[in-house]
Design an enzyme around this catalytic site. Structure first.
Site, PDB file in Angstrom:
ATOM      1  N   SER A   1      51.212 -38.240   7.227  1.00 22.48           N
ATOM      2  CA  SER A   1      50.304 -37.535   6.383  1.00 22.48           C
ATOM      3  C   SER A   1      50.904 -36.253   5.854  1.00 22.48           C
ATOM      4  CB  SER A   1      49.115 -37.010   7.418  1.00 22.48           C
ATOM      5  OG  SER A   1      49.795 -36.503   8.655  1.00 22.48           O
TER       6      SER A   1
ATOM      7  N   ASP B   1      50.475 -28.456  11.913  1.00 18.05           N
ATOM      8  CA  ASP B   1      51.444 -28.206  12.407  1.00 18.05           C
ATOM      9  C   ASP B   1      52.626 -29.053  11.292  1.00 18.05           C
ATOM     10  OD1 ASP B   1      50.695 -26.983  14.407  1.00 18.05           O
ATOM     11  OD2 ASP B   1      51.528 -28.420  16.221  1.00 18.05           O
TER      12      ASP B   1
ATOM     13  N   HIS C   1      42.997 -28.670  10.540  1.00 19.24           N
ATOM     14  CA  HIS C   1      41.848 -27.200  10.887  1.00 19.24           C
ATOM     15  C   HIS C   1      41.597 -26.759   9.495  1.00 19.24           C
ATOM     16  CE1 HIS C   1      42.628 -27.473  15.366  1.00 19.24           C
ATOM     17  NE2 HIS C   1      43.570 -28.445  14.843  1.00 19.24           N
TER      18      HIS C   1
END
Length: 356
Positions: free
Chosen positions: A323, A143, A205
């Protein structure tokens, strides 16, 4: 009597002159010391061969002074401090409100997170994200907001870090290898960079059915990766702590880079025990700074194992604070982007459509 009691000492021009002289001398001394440190640091990087291929500017040097590993250890300690159960809910509610987190999709109650770092690396409820299953699709691993996306057209390429701001970083410097070498003639080399905001879900992911063959952890600093910083200073990604996972997907070679910020121990892997243990890192300053001394922790999967395959959209790891994610991959010529720079994306949303 009243004048001597209430007016206090008189300020003269002579005394103010000495104050100005003292302030001016302090400023000049601080500037000269900073310049000496900058020149010294740059000579060290040049002597080491500049393995991350950074352009070491005064702005980047200032950021390294403000956000170096030692200072970020303090942030990590605060982030990992155990919260008494009595105050967990109010503290984490305030954190989530300030950061803009969506609590409706969080897996578990707030009092189940013993630290702020655990809350940042929270998992989502089952079914919160839909994974695009189109053949040949590259999906978003996080996201995030798209900072840059494009095609790499030459060896030793410098690519956009924040596309709309014009800042760049060295792709070989980030990965520790040049992905353009041995690129097949029927393939193009693509990349995209994502920034995970403070309120975003902080796991990453697999961007496709990704067979991971090796991992590398580069020690570095904990500079902020917000566009406010990465949009002004080049090579922030290459200076920061990061983990590079390399392998292949249906379109060719692929590299997935988890770039940490603020929390020097903040990158973790969960999809393979061998790589997770090898890439854990101690977070200690003695690990070195890759952009300065070229030190790196490398782990390869056992020969003959054929790598570890993570299915498209499956969870691979996460961050405990701050991040960015960079993905570099080969695709058949003619593949098309499905998102634009500046757009917000969710895990599993299609980023690129392969023509195969």
């Amino acid at each position: 009597l009243l004048q001597s009691r209430w007016c206090g000492p008189r300020v003269t021009l002579s005394s103010m002159w000495w104050v100005y002289q003292g302030v001016g001398f302090t400023v000049v001394l601080a500037a000269a010391t900073a310049e000496w440190q900058y020149q010294r640091f740059w000579k060290q990087i040049a002597a080491a061969g500049n393995p991350a291929e950074i352009g070491f500017t005064r702005l980047l040097f200032l950021l390294c002074l403000l956000f170096d590993r030692e200072r970020m250890h303090l942030v990590a300690s605060i982030c990992d401090t155990q919260l008494p159960k009595l105050i967990r809910v109010p503290v984490l509610w305030v954190v989530s409100t300030v950061m803009g987190c969506d609590l409706s999709e969080v897996k578990g109650a707030l009092d189940s997170f013993p630290t702020i770092g655990d809350f940042f690396s929270r998992e989502l409820r089952e079914g919160s994200r839909q994974i695009d299953a189109a053949p040949g699709a590259v999906v978003s691993p996080a996201d995030a907001r798209v900072l840059a996306a494009g095609c790499v057209s030459n060896l030793n390429a410098r690519v956009a870090q924040v596309q709309v701001k014009g800042t760049t970083f060295s792709l070989p410097g980030l990965l520790g290898t040049d992905p353009f070498i041995d690129l097949p003639k029927d393939r193009e080399l693509m990349y995209f960079a994502l920034h995970l905001g403070p309120g975003d879900y902080h796991r990453f992911h697999a961007p496709a059915s990704f067979t991971v063959e090796s991992g590398r952890r580069f020690s570095g600093e904990g500079l902020p990766v917000s566009p406010l910083v990465t949009g002004r200073a080049n090579d922030v990604f290459s200076v920061n702590e990061r983990v590079v996972l390399s392998g292949s997907w249906s379109g060719g070679r692929m590299h997935l880079v988890a770039v940490g910020a603020a929390h020097v121990r903040g990158i973790f892997l969960e999809f393979d025990p061998h790589l997770a243990k090898a890439m854990a890192g101690s977070g200690a300053p003695t690990d070195g700074a890759y952009y300065l001394d070229g030190r790196v922790t490398t782990a390869e999967l056992p020969k003959g194992a054929g790598g570890v395959t993570a299915s498209s959209g499956s969870m691979m790891g996460g961050f405990r604070l701050g991040s960015a994610v960079v993905c570099v991959f080969e695709v058949p010529v003619g593949s098309m982007w499905k998102v634009k720079v500046g757009e917000r994306v969710k895990v599993g949303q299609q980023i690129l459509s392969s023509c195969e």
